[in-house]
Design a protein around this motif. Structure first.
Motif, PDB file in Angstrom:
ATOM      1  N   CYS A  14       4.335   6.431   2.124  1.00  0.00           N
ATOM      2  CA  CYS A  14       3.369   7.519   2.241  1.00  0.00           C
ATOM      3  C   CYS A  14       3.918   8.740   1.508  1.00  0.00           C
ATOM      4  O   CYS A  14       5.087   9.106   1.699  1.00  0.00           O
ATOM      5  N   MET A  15       3.084   9.361   0.676  1.00  0.00           N
ATOM      6  CA  MET A  15       3.494  10.516  -0.121  1.00  0.00           C
ATOM      7  C   MET A  15       2.531  11.672   0.105  1.00  0.00           C
ATOM      8  O   MET A  15       1.335  11.464   0.325  1.00  0.00           O
TER       9      MET A  15
ATOM     10  N   VAL B 260       0.850  -1.195   0.000  1.00  0.00           N
ATOM     11  CA  VAL B 260       0.000   0.000   0.000  1.00  0.00           C
ATOM     12  C   VAL B 260       0.884   1.243   0.000  1.00  0.00           C
ATOM     13  O   VAL B 260       1.803   1.361   0.817  1.00  0.00           O
ATOM     14  N   ILE B 261       0.601   2.153  -0.932  1.00  0.00           N
ATOM     15  CA  ILE B 261       1.188   3.498  -0.893  1.00  0.00           C
ATOM     16  C   ILE B 261       0.053   4.459  -0.581  1.00  0.00           C
ATOM     17  O   ILE B 261      -0.926   4.534  -1.322  1.00  0.00           O
ATOM     18  N   ALA B 262       0.166   5.187   0.514  1.00  0.00           N
ATOM     19  CA  ALA B 262      -0.892   6.111   0.946  1.00  0.00           C
ATOM     20  C   ALA B 262      -0.537   7.540   0.544  1.00  0.00           C
ATOM     21  O   ALA B 262       0.643   7.901   0.456  1.00  0.00           O
TER      22      ALA B 262
ATOM     23  N   ALA C 255       6.120   6.251  -9.790  1.00  0.00           N
ATOM     24  CA  ALA C 255       6.514   5.017 -10.471  1.00  0.00           C
ATOM     25  C   ALA C 255       7.766   4.410  -9.850  1.00  0.00           C
ATOM     26  O   ALA C 255       7.870   3.189  -9.685  1.00  0.00           O
ATOM     27  N   ALA C 256       8.728   5.262  -9.472  1.00  0.00           N
ATOM     28  CA  ALA C 256       9.949   4.768  -8.840  1.00  0.00           C
ATOM     29  C   ALA C 256       9.650   4.132  -7.485  1.00  0.00           C
ATOM     30  O   ALA C 256      10.235   3.107  -7.119  1.00  0.00           O
ATOM     31  N   ARG C 257       8.743   4.739  -6.740  1.00  0.00           N
ATOM     32  CA  ARG C 257       8.376   4.172  -5.432  1.00  0.00           C
ATOM     33  C   ARG C 257       7.637   2.843  -5.600  1.00  0.00           C
ATOM     34  O   ARG C 257       7.819   1.915  -4.797  1.00  0.00           O
ATOM     35  N   ILE C 258       6.785   2.740  -6.618  1.00  0.00           N
ATOM     36  CA  ILE C 258       6.093   1.479  -6.885  1.00  0.00           C
ATOM     37  C   ILE C 258       7.104   0.381  -7.194  1.00  0.00           C
ATOM     38  O   ILE C 258       7.034  -0.726  -6.651  1.00  0.00           O
ATOM     39  N   GLU C 259       8.061   0.689  -8.072  1.00  0.00           N
ATOM     40  CA  GLU C 259       9.065  -0.306  -8.440  1.00  0.00           C
ATOM     41  C   GLU C 259       9.909  -0.722  -7.240  1.00  0.00           C
ATOM     42  O   GLU C 259      10.197  -1.907  -7.044  1.00  0.00           O
ATOM     43  N   ALA C 260      10.311   0.239  -6.427  1.00  0.00           N
ATOM     44  CA  ALA C 260      11.111  -0.079  -5.248  1.00  0.00           C
ATOM     45  C   ALA C 260      10.329  -0.965  -4.281  1.00  0.00           C
ATOM     46  O   ALA C 260      10.871  -1.921  -3.712  1.00  0.00           O
TER      47      ALA C 260
END
Length: 263
Positions: free
Chosen positions: A95-96, A72-74, A106-111
């Motif tokens: 969290c962003m 999950v990215i919030a 996109a970079a955070r998703i890949e990481a």
């Protein structure tokens, strides 16, 4: 990769879904917490706006985390450390603050997905063997010599066989270009195309790397299966005729001719 976009603002949702599709993801937008809780098990990652119309986004996050380990990215509109801490403590992996840029997301998703789904160290498919530990590639047992960039490009594509990689992302990950410079470089340079062409030649088949016109590349199914040709020494037959039986245009046994010259 299936991405659940939980965003109550219609304009933001459309922008995010469009951007993710261009990057090769398969996004699904929902607008409420209830929809998010119903849909998240069918997705690989959840992008969760904590400001939802029907329920507290932190509660949605806690429910997703209690149900499993879906990443999950919030997103928070408060732009404060306290809000980000609350999101992380509710179970978010990252969290962003809003507003945010698509390249960073996109970079955070890949990481995050690299940590969630370990990259295979050994890939084997239809005679192709990629050993990431030894950095060796073989085809039908024969070792293929590759440069560092060729290996990195092939391994990245083969590690995610169902995913289409945009040209800019390949430039960013393999050549370590920044997002903006990678986009400019991917449009102006033939470096990526040259490496893809060389890989196809070394692997012996174009189908190992498939070109997605206007987008980028993906890993392919490998060489096509070929039907073995009919041996030239076997006689041909006409329908209903036994092999070797006399027929029109055929030599008859005992006719005193050289069978090598029959037609």
């Amino acid at each position: 990769m299936h991405v659940l976009v939980v965003e109550d603002d219609a304009a933001t949702a459309r922008w995010l879904v469009s951007g993710l599709r261009k990057l090769g993801y398969q996004p699904r937008p929902v607008h409420t917490g209830a929809e998010a809780l119903a849909a998240f098990p069918l997705n690989d990652i959840v992008l969760l706006d904590l400001n939802l119309p029907d329920m507290d986004g932190l509660e949605v996050c806690r429910n997703i985390r209690q149900a499993g380990d879906t990443p999950v990215i919030a997103f928070t509109e408060e732009s404060s450390e306290a809000e980000r801490v609350l999101g992380l403590r509710a179970g978010a992996d990252d969290c962003m603050d809003k507003p945010y840029g698509l390249p960073e997301l996109a970079a955070r998703i890949e990481a995050l997905m690299r940590r969630a789904v370990p990259t295979p160290r050994l890939i084997e498919l239809r005679g192709l063997r990629i050993d990431a530990h030894r950095r060796e590639v073989t085809v039908d047992g024969a070792e293929i010599t590759m440069t560092r960039k060729e290996f990195d490009l092939l391994y990245l594509l083969a590690s995610h066989p169902e995913r289409v990689f945009p040209r800019a992302e390949l430039m960013a990950q393999v050549w370590q270009e920044s997002d903006e410079s990678a986009r400019r470089y991917a449009r102006a340079s033939r470096t990526l195309d040259t490496h893809v062409g060389t890989l196809r030649q070394k692997l012996g088949a174009r189908r190992w790397i498939v070109t997605m016109r206007g987008v980028g590349f993906r890993f392919g199914p490998g060489p096509a299966v070929r039907t073995a040709p009919r041996p030239s020494y076997l006689p041909s037959t006409t329908p209903g005729q036994r092999p070797g039986a006399p027929g029109r245009g055929r030599c008859r046994p005992g006719a005193g001719v050289d069978y090598g010259g029959c037609s």
